[in-house]
Motif scaffolding. Sequence first.
Motif, PDB file in Angstrom:
ATOM      1  N   PRO A 115      31.082  -3.180  26.418  1.00  0.00           N
ATOM      2  CA  PRO A 115      32.247  -2.285  26.341  1.00  0.00           C
ATOM      3  C   PRO A 115      32.151  -1.238  25.245  1.00  0.00           C
ATOM      4  N   ARG A 116      31.352  -1.507  24.200  1.00  0.00           N
ATOM      5  CA  ARG A 116      31.223  -0.529  23.117  1.00  0.00           C
ATOM      6  C   ARG A 116      30.664   0.807  23.614  1.00  0.00           C
ATOM      7  N   TYR A 117      29.961   0.788  24.738  1.00  0.00           N
ATOM      8  CA  TYR A 117      29.350   2.011  25.264  1.00  0.00           C
ATOM      9  C   TYR A 117      30.370   2.942  25.914  1.00  0.00           C
ATOM     10  N   ARG A 118      31.649   2.517  25.971  1.00  0.00           N
ATOM     11  CA  ARG A 118      32.719   3.418  26.401  1.00  0.00           C
ATOM     12  C   ARG A 118      33.701   3.673  25.264  1.00  0.00           C
ATOM     13  N   GLN A 119      33.254   3.396  24.049  1.00  0.00           N
ATOM     14  CA  GLN A 119      34.111   3.591  22.882  1.00  0.00           C
ATOM     15  C   GLN A 119      33.444   4.540  21.894  1.00  0.00           C
ATOM     16  N   ARG A 120      34.247   5.167  21.080  1.00  0.00           N
ATOM     17  CA  ARG A 120      33.756   6.082  20.046  1.00  0.00           C
ATOM     18  C   ARG A 120      34.468   5.764  18.740  1.00  0.00           C
ATOM     19  N   LEU A 178      40.981   6.383   4.204  1.00  0.00           N
ATOM     20  CA  LEU A 178      41.776   5.234   3.782  1.00  0.00           C
ATOM     21  C   LEU A 178      41.073   3.897   4.017  1.00  0.00           C
ATOM     22  N   GLY A 179      40.324   3.794   5.069  1.00  0.00           N
ATOM     23  CA  GLY A 179      39.688   2.526   5.382  1.00  0.00           C
ATOM     24  C   GLY A 179      38.546   2.730   6.350  1.00  0.00           C
ATOM     25  N   MET A 180      38.154   1.639   6.991  1.00  0.00           N
ATOM     26  CA  MET A 180      37.034   1.693   7.913  1.00  0.00           C
ATOM     27  C   MET A 180      37.411   2.466   9.177  1.00  0.00           C
ATOM     28  N   PRO A 181      36.470   3.218   9.734  1.00  0.00           N
ATOM     29  CA  PRO A 181      36.713   3.770  11.070  1.00  0.00           C
ATOM     30  C   PRO A 181      36.904   2.631  12.061  1.00  0.00           C
ATOM     31  N   ARG A 182      37.458   2.956  13.231  1.00  0.00           N
ATOM     32  CA  ARG A 182      37.708   1.937  14.256  1.00  0.00           C
ATOM     33  C   ARG A 182      37.113   2.392  15.577  1.00  0.00           C
ATOM     34  N   TRP A 183      36.673   1.405  16.353  1.00  0.00           N
ATOM     35  CA  TRP A 183      36.187   1.708  17.694  1.00  0.00           C
ATOM     36  C   TRP A 183      37.383   1.862  18.631  1.00  0.00           C
ATOM     37  N   VAL A 184      37.425   2.959  19.350  1.00  0.00           N
ATOM     38  CA  VAL A 184      38.535   3.215  20.274  1.00  0.00           C
ATOM     39  C   VAL A 184      37.964   3.626  21.631  1.00  0.00           C
ATOM     40  N   ASP A 185      38.686   3.275  22.695  1.00  0.00           N
ATOM     41  CA  ASP A 185      38.270   3.690  24.032  1.00  0.00           C
ATOM     42  C   ASP A 185      38.300   5.210  24.124  1.00  0.00           C
ATOM     43  N   LEU A 197      12.455   6.844  31.663  1.00  0.00           N
ATOM     44  CA  LEU A 197      13.820   6.644  31.192  1.00  0.00           C
ATOM     45  C   LEU A 197      13.787   6.688  29.671  1.00  0.00           C
ATOM     46  N   ILE A 198      14.460   7.670  29.093  1.00  0.00           N
ATOM     47  CA  ILE A 198      14.522   7.804  27.635  1.00  0.00           C
ATOM     48  C   ILE A 198      15.893   7.349  27.174  1.00  0.00           C
ATOM     49  N   SER A 199      15.914   6.337  26.334  1.00  0.00           N
ATOM     50  CA  SER A 199      17.157   5.773  25.801  1.00  0.00           C
ATOM     51  C   SER A 199      17.346   6.237  24.360  1.00  0.00           C
ATOM     52  N   LYS A 200      18.549   6.680  24.041  1.00  0.00           N
ATOM     53  CA  LYS A 200      18.867   7.204  22.704  1.00  0.00           C
ATOM     54  C   LYS A 200      20.228   6.641  22.290  1.00  0.00           C
ATOM     55  N   THR A 201      20.244   5.828  21.246  1.00  0.00           N
ATOM     56  CA  THR A 201      21.446   5.090  20.853  1.00  0.00           C
ATOM     57  C   THR A 201      21.634   5.148  19.344  1.00  0.00           C
ATOM     58  N   HIS A 202      22.872   5.294  18.913  1.00  0.00           N
ATOM     59  CA  HIS A 202      23.164   5.230  17.481  1.00  0.00           C
ATOM     60  C   HIS A 202      23.091   3.783  17.013  1.00  0.00           C
ATOM     61  N   LEU A 203      22.532   3.597  15.821  1.00  0.00           N
ATOM     62  CA  LEU A 203      22.388   2.244  15.272  1.00  0.00           C
ATOM     63  C   LEU A 203      23.720   1.505  15.170  1.00  0.00           C
ATOM     64  N   ALA A 204      24.802   2.227  14.896  1.00  0.00           N
ATOM     65  CA  ALA A 204      26.094   1.573  14.730  1.00  0.00           C
ATOM     66  C   ALA A 204      26.615   0.975  16.023  1.00  0.00           C
ATOM     67  N   LEU A 205      26.075   1.412  17.157  1.00  0.00           N
ATOM     68  CA  LEU A 205      26.604   0.965  18.443  1.00  0.00           C
ATOM     69  C   LEU A 205      26.195  -0.463  18.766  1.00  0.00           C
ATOM     70  N   VAL A 206      25.023  -0.894  18.325  1.00  0.00           N
ATOM     71  CA  VAL A 206      24.567  -2.259  18.564  1.00  0.00           C
ATOM     72  C   VAL A 206      24.817  -3.030  17.279  1.00  0.00           C
ATOM     73  N   GLY A 230      25.211  -8.107  19.025  1.00  0.00           N
ATOM     74  CA  GLY A 230      25.262  -6.849  19.749  1.00  0.00           C
ATOM     75  C   GLY A 230      24.240  -6.819  20.873  1.00  0.00           C
ATOM     76  N   ILE A 231      24.581  -6.148  21.961  1.00  0.00           N
ATOM     77  CA  ILE A 231      23.690  -6.035  23.111  1.00  0.00           C
ATOM     78  C   ILE A 231      23.497  -4.563  23.416  1.00  0.00           C
ATOM     79  N   ASP A 232      22.262  -4.161  23.609  1.00  0.00           N
ATOM     80  CA  ASP A 232      21.948  -2.795  23.969  1.00  0.00           C
ATOM     81  C   ASP A 232      22.137  -2.615  25.473  1.00  0.00           C
ATOM     82  N   LEU A 233      22.530  -1.401  25.882  1.00  0.00           N
ATOM     83  CA  LEU A 233      22.716  -1.109  27.299  1.00  0.00           C
ATOM     84  C   LEU A 233      21.449  -1.389  28.093  1.00  0.00           C
ATOM     85  N   LEU A 234      20.292  -1.052  27.519  1.00  0.00           N
ATOM     86  CA  LEU A 234      19.037  -1.243  28.234  1.00  0.00           C
ATOM     87  C   LEU A 234      18.807  -2.709  28.576  1.00  0.00           C
ATOM     88  N   THR A 235      19.322  -3.600  27.729  1.00  0.00           N
ATOM     89  CA  THR A 235      19.146  -5.024  27.967  1.00  0.00           C
ATOM     90  C   THR A 235      19.779  -5.454  29.285  1.00  0.00           C
TER      91      THR A 235
END
Length: 489
Positions: A56-61, A69-76, A139-148, A153-158
């Motif tokens: 689900p993290r792959y549909r969040q930013r 003020l604090g930590m960023p949050r993952w949001v849909d 297939l070239i996969s490009k992912t930010h480290l924070a996403l996994v 954590g599970i990568d989309l490619l997995t």
Amino acid sequence: MAQEHLDPLTAQDARLLAREDACVHMLIGSVATFEGPAPEIGALREHIRQRLRVVPRYRQRPAFPPAGLGMPRWVDDPNFNLDYHVRHAALPAPGDGAKLQRMVARLFSQSLDRTKPLWELYVVEGLRADDGGRDRWALISKTHLALVDGADGIDLLTVMFDLDAESGAPARGRVPAHDAWQPRPLPTTAQLAAAALEDRAREAAELPRQTLTALSDPARLATGVLQTAGSLLSSVRPAAAAPLDEPIGPHRRFVTIPARLSEFRVIKDALDATVNDVVLATVAGGLRHWLHQRGARTAGVELYAAVPVSIRVGTEHEGFASQLTQVVAPLPVDLGDAAARVRLIRDAMRGVKRSAGALDADLIAGMDNFAPPTILAQASRLGAPPDSYSLAITNIPGPQSARFVLGRRLETIAPVGFLDEGRPLTVSVMSYAGSVHFGLLADYDALPDITEIAVGIEASLEELLQQVGAVEPDNVASRSRSPKRPVRA
């Protein structure tokens, strides 16, 4: 681990975002090649859509609270558009390996848009075999480290890969029957601020309890200290100023080197070493060749690599588990004999493995699931003291049975690491179905001659095979010119 809307980023994930700038891109990924013609782009997008529920993290930013003020949050992401993330590209004719590698370098020179989920996937058509044979695709996969994030954590490619060509059984989990995802409303600035204040109050209330728990469990406290230290060998010999200690810019070069896993196993058996020892020694040989091509002396030069290893943690009562940590290994570029380089690295690594309870590299990913992308993400998060190493080398054991996407067999996969500040080269290595692929990512300006490192790695491997009697001396040159080895960028 559940990945929910409004989850706060971990402190490490927030640091990864904060460290990123115009030159440091916190990106990892891979370049994979497949047999046959590329699938229709719509079919591939639907294939991915069905499996996004597993990640689900792959549909969040990330959403950032006001005034830090604090930590960023993952949001849909209410504007999530799979067409944006799964892109279609083609190589100019003739579509050879060198052009594909230049495309990878160009894509990893560009940061991701933080107003969208932090990943992109490129379907690349027009790739031909280097002998001019059948069409293939990539297939070239490009992912930010924070996403996994973290050990779970599970990568989309997995979850994209299937275990066989017909059933569509994914390598991890089950294909969801229906995807009824609906984004939750974005939080307002006031809501983000209030959530950050609640987090701070909760952390303040829990601190005394956490301190007492740690003090009452010395084993767990020791494990925490080990994680914080990050490097088990960093205090042995700090890395002096070296040719790889240079600032980086925003642009990248990328080179892959193919080999056979059986070659590394023959060498490690003959020299009583591990596959990882042989990998490190071949990289050291490549760096030695590169330095000589630059006209530099290698006598007295000390280079060190930050290397992830798996260690055993826990107690006999609670049960043992494996956990990745970072060590610093020597790269003896001053030794002209390839076998001597393996032996020196073997002896150095044995000491740290005994002291840390490290597991063999084959056990890091010794499962049936296609987990190497996840392991690359976890390994890239580990940090050794910056002045203790010259480059990062990550060796990722992958599955030895075939994987498929929409019935197309995965032929090769090479990992793409990331460059940290002041480290213009990183080497990532991945094994799959009897093959080994090195992925060398370098700063464009600092290493215009990155191909010389690749040439040196190949030559070092050939020398080792000759020394252990795996090839005849007369066959070395012909093996190096084998058409199976792609033209490098």
